[in-house]
Design an enzyme around this catalytic site. Structure first.
Site, mmCIF file in Angstrom:
data_model
loop_
_atom_site.group_PDB
_atom_site.id
_atom_site.type_symbol
_atom_site.label_atom_id
_atom_site.label_comp_id
_atom_site.label_asym_id
_atom_site.label_seq_id
_atom_site.Cartn_x
_atom_site.Cartn_y
_atom_site.Cartn_z
ATOM 1 N N ILE A 413 28.829 27.722 30.382
ATOM 2 C CA ILE A 413 28.186 28.922 30.928
ATOM 3 C C ILE A 413 28.414 30.157 30.071
ATOM 4 O O ILE A 413 27.723 31.158 30.219
ATOM 5 C CB ILE A 413 28.639 29.149 32.389
ATOM 6 C CG1 ILE A 413 28.375 27.891 33.218
ATOM 7 C CG2 ILE A 413 27.941 30.331 33.028
ATOM 8 C CD1 ILE A 413 26.934 27.397 33.199
ATOM 9 N N GLY A 414 29.364 30.133 29.164
ATOM 10 C CA GLY A 414 29.476 31.270 28.250
ATOM 11 C C GLY A 414 30.888 31.585 27.821
ATOM 12 O O GLY A 414 31.218 31.501 26.650
ATOM 13 N N ARG A 497 42.585 42.651 43.620
ATOM 14 C CA ARG A 497 41.588 42.681 42.548
ATOM 15 C C ARG A 497 40.786 43.969 42.581
ATOM 16 O O ARG A 497 40.276 44.360 43.626
ATOM 17 C CB ARG A 497 40.604 41.507 42.677
ATOM 18 C CG ARG A 497 41.204 40.166 42.441
ATOM 19 C CD ARG A 497 41.596 39.998 40.979
ATOM 20 N NE ARG A 497 42.005 38.623 40.756
ATOM 21 C CZ ARG A 497 41.203 37.678 40.288
ATOM 22 N NH1 ARG A 497 39.957 37.957 39.974
ATOM 23 N NH2 ARG A 497 41.648 36.446 40.124
ATOM 24 N N CYS A 498 40.662 44.582 41.406
ATOM 25 C CA CYS A 498 39.941 45.840 41.310
ATOM 26 C C CYS A 498 38.850 45.709 40.251
ATOM 27 O O CYS A 498 38.968 44.896 39.337
ATOM 28 C CB CYS A 498 40.877 46.959 40.882
ATOM 29 S SG CYS A 498 42.342 47.075 41.918
ATOM 30 N N TRP A 543 26.324 46.028 39.608
ATOM 31 C CA TRP A 543 27.760 46.191 39.387
ATOM 32 C C TRP A 543 28.103 47.528 38.742
ATOM 33 O O TRP A 543 29.150 47.692 38.132
ATOM 34 C CB TRP A 543 28.322 44.990 38.596
ATOM 35 C CG TRP A 543 28.400 43.748 39.452
ATOM 36 C CD1 TRP A 543 28.213 43.675 40.805
ATOM 37 C CD2 TRP A 543 28.695 42.413 39.035
ATOM 38 N NE1 TRP A 543 28.370 42.387 41.258
ATOM 39 C CE2 TRP A 543 28.665 41.585 40.182
ATOM 40 C CE3 TRP A 543 28.984 41.829 37.800
ATOM 41 C CZ2 TRP A 543 28.916 40.217 40.133
ATOM 42 C CZ3 TRP A 543 29.228 40.455 37.753
ATOM 43 C CH2 TRP A 543 29.196 39.658 38.903
ATOM 44 N N CYS A 625 25.842 32.533 40.306
ATOM 45 C CA CYS A 625 27.106 32.003 40.814
ATOM 46 C C CYS A 625 27.027 31.608 42.282
ATOM 47 O O CYS A 625 27.898 31.965 43.064
ATOM 48 C CB CYS A 625 28.208 33.021 40.650
ATOM 49 S SG CYS A 625 28.521 33.466 38.962
ATOM 50 N N HIS A 676 36.703 26.969 39.300
ATOM 51 C CA HIS A 676 37.622 27.805 40.068
ATOM 52 C C HIS A 676 38.910 27.066 40.384
ATOM 53 O O HIS A 676 39.857 27.639 40.887
ATOM 54 C CB HIS A 676 36.938 28.300 41.340
ATOM 55 C CG HIS A 676 35.619 28.964 41.032
ATOM 56 N ND1 HIS A 676 34.435 28.276 41.019
ATOM 57 C CD2 HIS A 676 35.332 30.231 40.657
ATOM 58 C CE1 HIS A 676 33.462 29.102 40.663
ATOM 59 N NE2 HIS A 676 33.977 30.286 40.441
HETATM 60 N N1 GLN Z 1 28.407 34.163 30.865
HETATM 61 C C1 GLN Z 1 29.378 34.582 31.830
HETATM 62 C C2 GLN Z 1 30.680 33.797 31.633
HETATM 63 O O1 GLN Z 1 30.615 32.671 31.322
HETATM 64 C C3 GLN Z 1 28.898 34.376 33.234
HETATM 65 C C4 GLN Z 1 29.876 34.928 34.227
HETATM 66 C C5 GLN Z 1 29.416 34.872 35.657
HETATM 67 O O2 GLN Z 1 28.599 34.071 36.016
HETATM 68 N N2 GLN Z 1 29.959 35.700 36.491
HETATM 69 O O3 GLN Z 1 31.755 34.308 31.821
HETATM 70 ZN ZN ZN Z 2 28.960 32.193 37.331
#
Ligand code: GLN
Ligand code: ZN
Length: 749
Positions: A413-414, A497-498, A543, A625, A676
């Site tokens: 995902i990155g 968490r902030c 955000w 997400c 997670h």
């Molecule tokens: N590309 C982002 C990552 O991999 C995606 C983060 C996310 O979905 N919140 O961290």
């Molecule tokens: Zn995500």
């Protein structure tokens, strides 16, 4: 006319809250030190209100994790899996909130859920067993005692009973309203104790009265508030996070000393209530936003409310629209912001001053001030800018040819783990101890390592790993004119968490390419495709703190144009796949059903404006997400992305059932591994899940990937997980071609 706020930030000027509570969790701080820090923060919150000159000092909304869960605990609701009478109150709360006890024992935590349409998340109280501990409002009484010492009139804030019930989990198969009689009994006791301890006011927060509540709930309001009526303390019922949906006549008839409504969300409701309220009741109007970081337009507010203020006289209170917990602590800490930007801003401390100024303006306002007319229109982007050059069907054919990927392509995902070396280098670079070239060298080493690991694992579509980003919004904000970042502008997201949202202060434009150089460096290291990696316009918007002098939709299009320029530059730099993440698309949905369609209309347009510039051979990915996207499926289809990757691992069954009924019309990668959790996924289980996905998704459309970015994991977990994922995809591919070969064979014989 009295002034008050609905609640105050908890974090302290420099996130003392976070440091303290995490220190306690790690065993570095004693319970006594925790208590001392609590008292210190509570005093700072009171002092701010006293110093500003507010008429009422508001307390009761402090909690070391979440006020709603804390209140549930005060009322005595504790799930069996957490219940332990030998724990002190703080440890009992932390066990419920974190799922771990001080001695390491574990049980699933209370669930986190988004707090109305904000980026705060609350813990969902579980009511199934009814109250199992005696009522214990000692933390509230301690706050009350501190506030009384200030000599001011004191207001204690607690969640209102209907909102508490609405936000809680009533238990499997239970009718939530069945909990009401017991709950009300506890509330009556709590109110009696607070009155006894000297509270002048009790604010009951009923933001649920701004939601589309079922009539069965609305019809309870009168009986509930009759049941809570008292003569020894004034009750204020506060409706926040939007205009009241409860009929105003019902609201006006409730037996409370004061009603609070949001005067910014719905000025008309305030007018009507001012007419309808019986003469011995007061009206409180939220005129200073608890959620926006802008200075209030005090002159316009004065013009709009002067007549009403004169009419209500001392029956009027003015306040914030919501608790100030959604804005940072104090603008005075921001030394690095330009003066013209600061001049537009107000954080929590400044908002208290604004209330006091507004009180003076309203008192002295001459008669006959006319309110200016508002209203702005948006010029939407042209249809041609929103539309890809070819249809999804023809694009996918071209892209398959251009990319030459195997069936069931694998990707991530990155982000990849941020190493200690990287963090150290970034800190040194920020402080000027490491020069730019030195920092870039560290990044280059990371890129090499990251690409090598992916190649060795056999991943098909690679990523650069995002080593240059700490945050997917702040990173981009630093390249966009009109967007500023702060130093201490933290707000609580959940627990300790902030987040530090950037502020959109003016018209937006991309100052320079943001990701092109790092993409080039990563792509140069491999012959496999590396994805360009961007945050989408809707997430950048949702955000951030967004300017309010033009419509949100217009800001979304400005952000989209910044992303669009980057997409074009990445494509020109050779990116064949560009991922535009929109994890916050769904959470931007307005609270009221009636406003969903409009939001989704402009949100999807913004995404298309950002991406439609890509040529037909360039593959646009997006990532979200959440798996429960059924309610916005049409909007997701309308994004017109070529590939979507989703979080699924916690709702696999649900997603599979959903896709069976509503096939997604493009390529899709439901996450096969739950990032997670620290567990390394087992290859056989991955194979089984992929096979299951293949019952509802055609093989040509299915991508194999984890369900989110890997930055919170470590390499020891990530490397074997990648190998297992690639191996699982390979096994499924081979099983399929073996099966196809057998079939062909049978056909021949
Ligand atoms: N590309 C982002 C990552 O991999 C995606 C983060 C996310 O979905 N919140 O961290
Ligand atoms: Zn995500």
């Amino acid at each position: 006319m009295l002034t008050h706020c609905l609640g105050y930030p908890r974090l302290g000027p420099n996130r003392e809250y976070k440091r303290t509570v995490e220190g306690y969790w790690q065993g570095d701080l004693t319970l006594e030190a925790l208590d001392t820090a609590r008292l210190d923060l509570i005093r700072q919150r009171i002092d701010a209100q006293v110093a500003a000159g507010l008429d009422l000092v508001t307390v009761g909304d402090f909690s070391w994790y979440d006020p709603l869960a804390d209140w549930g605990l005060s009322l005595g609701y504790v799930p069996a899996r957490h219940h332990d009478n030998s724990l002190n109150r703080d440890d009992q709360l932390f066990f419920m909130a974190r799922g771990v006890r001080w001695d390491g024992a574990a049980a699933p935590a209370l669930r986190l859920r988004k707090w109305f349409d904000t980026n705060y998340h609350y813990l969902v109280p579980e009511l199934e067993r009814g109250p199992v501990r005696p009522l214990d409002i000692s933390p509230l009484l301690a706050e009350l005692a501190e506030a009384r010492a200030s000599g001011r009139t004191v207001k204690v804030v607690i969640p209102g009973p209907l909102t508490f019930l609405w936000l809680s989990d009533a238990g499997a198969g239970a009718e939530p309203l069945d909990h009401l009689p017991v709950l009300i009994e506890r509330y009556r006791q709590a109110l009696a104790e607070l009155a006894e301890a000297g509270a002048d006011w009790i604010q009951l927060d009923e933001p649920a009265f701004a939601l589309d509540l079922p009539v069965t709930w609305i019809s309870q309001a009168e009986a509930v508030y009759h049941g809570l009526q008292r003569h020894d303390v004034k009750l204020m019922l506060a409706v926040s996070y939007g205009a009241p949906t409860l009929p105003l006549s019902t609201l006006a008839a409730l037996p409370v000393a004061a009603l609070h409504v949001d005067g910014l969300a719905d000025p008309a409701a305030a007018e009507v209530l001012a007419e309808r309220l019986p003469p011995h009741r007061a009206l409180s109007i939220g005129l200073i936003s608890g959620r926006a970081v802008w200075r209030g337009d005090l002159n316009t507010l004065t013009a709009r409310y002067a007549t009403l203020a004169r009419r209500l006289g001392d029956r009027l209170l003015i306040g914030t629209t919501t608790s100030l917990q959604h804005v940072p602590w104090d603008l005075a800490s921001e030394q690095a912001l330009a003066a013209d930007v600061c001049a537009k801003l107000a954080f929590a401390r400044q908002k208290l001053d604004e209330l006091v100024t507004l009180r003076a303006l309203l008192r002295d306002a001459p008669e006959g001030l006319a309110a200016p007319a508002g209203g702005q229109t948006v010029s939407p982007p042209a249809e041609t800018e929103l539309t890809r050059a070819e249809s999804r069907e023809s694009r996918i054919v071209r892209q398959r040819q251009a990319l030459g990927l195997p069936l069931l392509p694998t990707t991530t995902i990155g982000s990849f783990p941020q190493t200690a070396e990287l963090r150290r280098a970034r800190a040194q670079w920020r402080k000027g101890e490491l020069d730019e070239a030195g920092y870039q060298q560290v990044i280059d080493r990371y890129l090499q390592e990251c690409i090598r690991i992916q190649e060795e694992a056999g991943v098909d579509v690679l990523v650069h790993g995002e080593p240059e980003r700490t945050d997917m919004v702040e990173f981009f904000a630093e390249f966009i004119d009109g967007m500023v970042t702060t130093t201490y502008g933290w707000v609580q997201s959940y627990g300790s968490r902030c987040v530090k949202p950037p502020i959109i202060v003016g018209d937006l434009s991309r100052r320079q390419p943001m990701t092109v150089a790092i993409f080039r460096r990563a792509q140069a290291l491999t012959s496999r495709p590396v994805k360009g990696m961007l945050t989408g316009p809707v997430t950048l918007l949702n955000w951030s703190f967004v300017r309010q002098d033009i419509p949100r939709e217009a800001v979304a299009y400005q952000l989209a144009r910044c992303v669009r320029e980057e997409v074009a530059d990445l494509e020109a730099a050779g990116a064949r796949i560009i991922q535009v993440d929109e994890p916050a698309l769904r959470e931007g949905l307005p609270l009221r059903q009636s406003q969903h369609a409009d939001y989704l209309r402009w949100a999807t347009r913004a995404f298309r404006l950002a991406t439609a510039v890509a040529g037909p051979d360039t593959q646009i990915h997006t990532h979200m997400c959440y798996a429960t996207f059924g309610d916005i499926l049409d909007a997701i289809v309308a994004l017109d992305a070529d590939v979507i990757t989703l979080e699924t691992s916690r709702a696999q069954g649900e997603l599979v059932r959903h896709l069976a009924r509503h096939p997604y019309p493009a390529d899709i990668g439901p996450g096969v591994w739950d990032v997670h959790s620290p567990a390394v996924p087992d290859t056989d289980q991955l194979v089984a899940f992929i096979e299951r996905l293949l019952t509802v998704i055609p093989a040509e459309r299915l991508w194999i990937n984890p369900d989110c970015g890997l930055k919170t994991r470590n390499w020891e977990e990530v490397v074997p997980s990648l190998h297992h994922m690639v191996e699982a995809a390979r096994r499924v591919r081979e099983a399929r071609s073996a099966k196809a070969a057998r079939k062909a064979d049978e056909a021949v014989h």
